[in-house]
Design a protein around this motif. Structure first.
Motif, PDB file in Angstrom:
ATOM      1  N   ILE A 113      -6.244 -11.747 -53.048  1.00  0.00           N
ATOM      2  CA  ILE A 113      -6.754 -12.447 -54.198  1.00  0.00           C
ATOM      3  C   ILE A 113      -5.838 -11.698 -55.254  1.00  0.00           C
ATOM      4  O   ILE A 113      -5.074 -12.439 -56.289  1.00  0.00           O
ATOM      5  CB  ILE A 113      -8.211 -12.411 -54.567  1.00  0.00           C
ATOM      6  N   GLY A 114      -5.815 -10.460 -55.366  1.00  0.00           N
ATOM      7  CA  GLY A 114      -5.069 -10.081 -56.447  1.00  0.00           C
ATOM      8  C   GLY A 114      -3.177 -10.404 -56.351  1.00  0.00           C
ATOM      9  O   GLY A 114      -2.721 -10.491 -57.421  1.00  0.00           O
ATOM     10  N   ARG A 115      -2.842 -10.146 -55.076  1.00  0.00           N
ATOM     11  CA  ARG A 115      -1.497 -10.774 -54.889  1.00  0.00           C
ATOM     12  C   ARG A 115      -1.294 -12.128 -55.361  1.00  0.00           C
ATOM     13  O   ARG A 115      -0.257 -12.628 -56.030  1.00  0.00           O
ATOM     14  CB  ARG A 115      -1.257 -10.681 -53.414  1.00  0.00           C
ATOM     15  N   ARG A 116      -2.312 -12.933 -55.133  1.00  0.00           N
ATOM     16  CA  ARG A 116      -2.064 -14.515 -55.702  1.00  0.00           C
ATOM     17  C   ARG A 116      -2.112 -14.635 -57.029  1.00  0.00           C
ATOM     18  O   ARG A 116      -1.276 -15.147 -57.413  1.00  0.00           O
ATOM     19  CB  ARG A 116      -3.327 -15.399 -55.123  1.00  0.00           C
ATOM     20  N   ILE A 117      -2.984 -13.873 -57.835  1.00  0.00           N
ATOM     21  CA  ILE A 117      -2.872 -13.853 -59.172  1.00  0.00           C
ATOM     22  C   ILE A 117      -1.537 -13.256 -59.626  1.00  0.00           C
ATOM     23  O   ILE A 117      -0.915 -14.017 -60.618  1.00  0.00           O
ATOM     24  CB  ILE A 117      -4.058 -13.112 -59.684  1.00  0.00           C
ATOM     25  N   ILE A 118      -1.051 -12.117 -59.167  1.00  0.00           N
ATOM     26  CA  ILE A 118       0.044 -11.538 -59.463  1.00  0.00           C
ATOM     27  C   ILE A 118       1.283 -12.281 -59.369  1.00  0.00           C
ATOM     28  O   ILE A 118       2.238 -12.547 -60.373  1.00  0.00           O
ATOM     29  CB  ILE A 118       0.388  -9.936 -59.143  1.00  0.00           C
ATOM     30  N   ASN A 119       1.278 -13.120 -58.353  1.00  0.00           N
ATOM     31  CA  ASN A 119       2.444 -13.867 -58.021  1.00  0.00           C
ATOM     32  C   ASN A 119       2.486 -15.089 -58.732  1.00  0.00           C
ATOM     33  O   ASN A 119       3.601 -15.491 -59.248  1.00  0.00           O
ATOM     34  CB  ASN A 119       2.259 -14.119 -56.467  1.00  0.00           C
ATOM     35  N   PHE A 120       1.304 -15.545 -59.008  1.00  0.00           N
ATOM     36  CA  PHE A 120       1.465 -16.758 -59.903  1.00  0.00           C
ATOM     37  C   PHE A 120       1.924 -16.397 -61.476  1.00  0.00           C
ATOM     38  O   PHE A 120       2.698 -17.013 -62.262  1.00  0.00           O
ATOM     39  CB  PHE A 120       0.014 -17.361 -60.261  1.00  0.00           C
ATOM     40  N   GLN A 121       1.705 -15.203 -61.994  1.00  0.00           N
ATOM     41  CA  GLN A 121       1.931 -14.747 -63.099  1.00  0.00           C
ATOM     42  C   GLN A 121       3.433 -14.480 -63.264  1.00  0.00           C
ATOM     43  O   GLN A 121       4.267 -14.505 -64.333  1.00  0.00           O
ATOM     44  CB  GLN A 121       1.171 -13.319 -63.565  1.00  0.00           C
ATOM     45  N   PHE A 178      -7.687 -20.732 -55.154  1.00  0.00           N
ATOM     46  CA  PHE A 178      -7.023 -20.939 -56.243  1.00  0.00           C
ATOM     47  C   PHE A 178      -5.787 -20.153 -56.222  1.00  0.00           C
ATOM     48  O   PHE A 178      -5.484 -19.260 -55.410  1.00  0.00           O
ATOM     49  CB  PHE A 178      -7.621 -20.649 -57.461  1.00  0.00           C
ATOM     50  N   LEU A 179      -4.643 -20.806 -56.761  1.00  0.00           N
ATOM     51  CA  LEU A 179      -3.340 -20.098 -57.095  1.00  0.00           C
ATOM     52  C   LEU A 179      -2.701 -19.701 -55.974  1.00  0.00           C
ATOM     53  O   LEU A 179      -2.114 -18.811 -55.663  1.00  0.00           O
ATOM     54  CB  LEU A 179      -3.616 -18.844 -57.881  1.00  0.00           C
ATOM     55  N   ASN A 180      -2.676 -20.587 -54.820  1.00  0.00           N
ATOM     56  CA  ASN A 180      -1.991 -20.547 -53.709  1.00  0.00           C
ATOM     57  C   ASN A 180      -0.715 -21.169 -53.909  1.00  0.00           C
ATOM     58  O   ASN A 180      -0.348 -22.228 -53.495  1.00  0.00           O
ATOM     59  CB  ASN A 180      -2.628 -21.303 -52.455  1.00  0.00           C
ATOM     60  N   VAL A 181       0.256 -20.294 -54.434  1.00  0.00           N
ATOM     61  CA  VAL A 181       1.584 -20.873 -54.618  1.00  0.00           C
ATOM     62  C   VAL A 181       2.308 -20.518 -53.206  1.00  0.00           C
ATOM     63  O   VAL A 181       2.089 -19.386 -52.687  1.00  0.00           O
ATOM     64  CB  VAL A 181       2.187 -20.146 -55.949  1.00  0.00           C
ATOM     65  N   PRO A 182       3.244 -21.262 -52.943  1.00  0.00           N
ATOM     66  CA  PRO A 182       3.981 -21.136 -51.690  1.00  0.00           C
ATOM     67  C   PRO A 182       5.158 -19.897 -51.849  1.00  0.00           C
ATOM     68  O   PRO A 182       5.742 -19.433 -50.732  1.00  0.00           O
ATOM     69  CB  PRO A 182       4.883 -22.426 -51.502  1.00  0.00           C
ATOM     70  N   ILE A 183       5.487 -19.537 -53.153  1.00  0.00           N
ATOM     71  CA  ILE A 183       6.335 -18.221 -53.485  1.00  0.00           C
ATOM     72  C   ILE A 183       5.645 -17.101 -53.464  1.00  0.00           C
ATOM     73  O   ILE A 183       4.773 -17.111 -54.266  1.00  0.00           O
ATOM     74  CB  ILE A 183       7.262 -18.590 -54.420  1.00  0.00           C
TER      75      ILE A 183
END
Length: 186
Positions: A113-121, A178-183
């Motif tokens: 989950i932390g990776r998803r949040i940071i990647n989005f930012q 949430f925040l499941n970005v492809p990159i």
């Protein structure tokens, strides 16, 4: 960690054998193992007896898992809320979440989950930077030199604050989709 499944396997039972020997339905055993929720009442008594444990000892194992999950959830909430620091500190929405994530990433749950949040930012900063670079060009070409750079900055900041709020609401509801970005950058 699946508590009932681990105890059952250590005791050498299959789900079918455990169901037959305890009088519980196979469906009940499967549900308890998949949900990892604490059995109650009769089910707790029967399983405790079969596993040669006190009911309180079996319950205690679930309480430990629950408190660990709450600790992980708190870590994720802190990572999410630390994003707000970007309002006063440039790149604070990346620096502080990375520090908090790095300290707590031994938990697979917090790591993901932390990776998803940071990647989005990180993506948010890239998009913001591109928009800020393009806004003077767009302003000159299409808007007769109207300065839109502050409007772009304000809109992006508001957007990020809304994302933090939506993420906080989803965390409160135990919704982690949430925040499941492809990159992925980290």
């Amino acid at each position: 960690m699946k508590i009932i499944k681990n105890i059952r396997e250590k005791s050498g039972y299959t789900q079918v054998e455990l169901a037959k020997q305890t009088g519980l339905s196979l469906r009940t055993i499967q549900r308890l193992e998949s949900s990892n929720k604490e059995p109650k009442g009769y089910t707790l008594m029967v399983l405790s007896k079969k596993f040669n444990m006190e009911p309180s000892a079996l319950s205690a194992q679930f309480k430990i898992i629950e408190s660990e999950h709450e600790s992980e959830k708190t870590s994720i909430q802190l990572i999410n809320l630390s994003i707000i620091s970007f309002i006063g500190i440039p790149f604070g929405n990346i620096i502080f979440p990375i520090i908090l994530w790095y300290r707590n990433r031994k938990s697979k749950f917090v790591d993901e989950i932390g990776r998803r949040i940071i990647n989005f930012q990180i993506i948010w900063w890239i998009v913001l930077s591109l928009l800020l670079c393009l806004s003077p060009i767009i302003s000159r070409k299409f808007l007769s030199n109207t300065q839109i750079i502050l409007y772009v900055l304000f809109a992006c900041y508001v957007f990020n604050i809304v994302i933090v709020c939506i993420t906080a609401i989803k965390l409160k509801r135990n919704d982690y989709s949430f925040l499941n970005v492809p990159i992925s950058f980290i």
